[in-house]
Scaffold this active site. Structure first.
Site, PDB file in Angstrom:
ATOM      1  N   HIS A 133       0.834  -1.206   0.000  1.00  0.00           N
ATOM      2  CA  HIS A 133       0.000   0.000   0.000  1.00  0.00           C
ATOM      3  C   HIS A 133       0.867   1.255   0.000  1.00  0.00           C
ATOM      4  O   HIS A 133       0.647   2.178  -0.792  1.00  0.00           O
ATOM      5  CB  HIS A 133      -0.913   0.025   1.222  1.00  0.00           C
ATOM      6  N   HIS A 138       1.549   5.057  -2.681  1.00  0.00           N
ATOM      7  CA  HIS A 138       1.912   6.437  -2.362  1.00  0.00           C
ATOM      8  C   HIS A 138       3.165   6.954  -3.053  1.00  0.00           C
ATOM      9  O   HIS A 138       3.202   8.109  -3.491  1.00  0.00           O
ATOM     10  CB  HIS A 138       2.136   6.571  -0.844  1.00  0.00           C
ATOM     11  N   GLU A 179      -5.515   9.645  -0.150  1.00  0.00           N
ATOM     12  CA  GLU A 179      -5.911   8.233  -0.115  1.00  0.00           C
ATOM     13  C   GLU A 179      -6.948   7.883  -1.180  1.00  0.00           C
ATOM     14  O   GLU A 179      -6.818   6.855  -1.849  1.00  0.00           O
ATOM     15  CB  GLU A 179      -6.452   7.862   1.272  1.00  0.00           C
ATOM     16  N   SER A 198      -3.801   1.145  -4.899  1.00  0.00           N
ATOM     17  CA  SER A 198      -3.229  -0.091  -4.381  1.00  0.00           C
ATOM     18  C   SER A 198      -4.274  -1.177  -4.155  1.00  0.00           C
ATOM     19  O   SER A 198      -3.951  -2.243  -3.636  1.00  0.00           O
ATOM     20  CB  SER A 198      -2.487   0.185  -3.065  1.00  0.00           C
TER      21      SER A 198
END
Length: 295
Positions: A133, A138, A179, A198
């Site tokens: 993730h 990111h 997010e 993700s």
């Protein structure tokens, strides 16, 4: 997910942090063949879904970083490239960290990433952010100058929000941008949020499913809107460009916090008369689901 609420100290974490800033060695040599195989499964599955769905900045970041399917990336190699491009580095942490530590790292252009990889039976859902993730979702966006500056500004803003007792409201901005954000490109709606990028299932849901709302981003509206923490989002907020996020660093948040604190809060699926609605969702998915946790 990298949010203040979810970066609080988790049950079962050690009482004494490994260092004052909670950083640890990634321990890259300790990854097993199975760890790398899980990374490969996740990487190949998600990479097949993202063409035509991920924004240009994400695609460029993946291309220019040492991230591939064969093995879990080494944070040192990632940081060497990031530092040369946007001044960021990736630092390993054991899992969830306290809010002030999280914000302090972001303010110093250090991205705290979980060093562990999920197990094979957790491919589709994991409560705590792992290396897939954090790195796959990111890190590619940190290669974009606008996103790099925005996340640093968010770190500085988080430290101030703590002092003013408004951390929950600012957390919603992170949630609905870093997010679970969508961006409107010339060639269509695209993903830039790590929680979507993700996740194989949310990638499809966020862009393709008729159920969620897709609404133009408005800062005060977002700060008033609660969100789902253990299921797909009922609403996705859409920015016109990544550069639009930089305007948030020039806002005086004190009067905004005062208005937000005194006003109404909105449920995750609410659509308001003043919203610029890009897609009015059917709500069908969540109408068939039991009640879930909302922040």
């Amino acid at each position: 997910m990298q949010t203040p609420e979810l970066h609080g100290l988790a049950a079962g974490d050690a009482a004494v942090p490994p260092s004052a800033d909670w950083t640890i060695d990634q321990g890259w040599d300790a990854y097993t063949a199975e760890d790398h195989a899980v990374w490969r499964t996740l990487f190949e599955r998600q990479s097949a879904l993202l063409p035509g769905r991920a924004c240009d900045a994400f695609v460029a970041g993946m291309r220019d970083l040492p991230i591939g399917a064969d093995r879990i990336p080494d944070f040192r190699a990632l940081s060497a490239v990031l530092k040369g491009r946007t001044g960021w580095e990736v630092v390993a942490v054991p899992g969830l960290v306290p809010d002030d530590v999280f914000f302090g790292h972001l303010a110093a252009r250090r991205f705290p990433a979980g060093h562990f990889i999920r197990k094979r039976h957790q491919l589709d859902y994991l409560e705590e952010p792992d290396v897939f993730h954090d790195v796959f979702g990111h890190v590619p966006m940190l290669m974009d100058p606008a996103m790099a500056d925005y996340i640093q500004a968010y770190g500085r803003g988080g430290l101030k929000a703590q002092q003013r007792g408004m951390l929950d409201r600012l957390a919603r901005v992170y949630w609905y941008t870093v997010e679970f954000g969508l961006v409107q490109q010339n060639d269509g709606l695209r993903i830039y949020g790590a929680g979507i990028a993700s996740s194989a299932t949310e990638t499809r849901f966020a862009l393709d499913d008729p159920s969620p709302n897709r609404i133009a981003f408005d800062l005060e509206r977002v700060m008033r809107t609660r969100y789902r923490i253990d299921d797909f989002q009922e609403t996705y907020f859409v920015i016109d460009s990544l550069e639009a996020l930089l305007a948030l660093d020039r806002i005086d948040f004190d009067p905004l916090y005062a208005r937000v604190a005194a006003g109404a809060e909105y449920a995750p699926g609410d659509v308001l008369p003043e919203d610029r609605v890009l897609h009015r969702g059917t709500g069908r998915y969540h109408a068939t689901r039991p009640s879930h946790a909302i922040e």
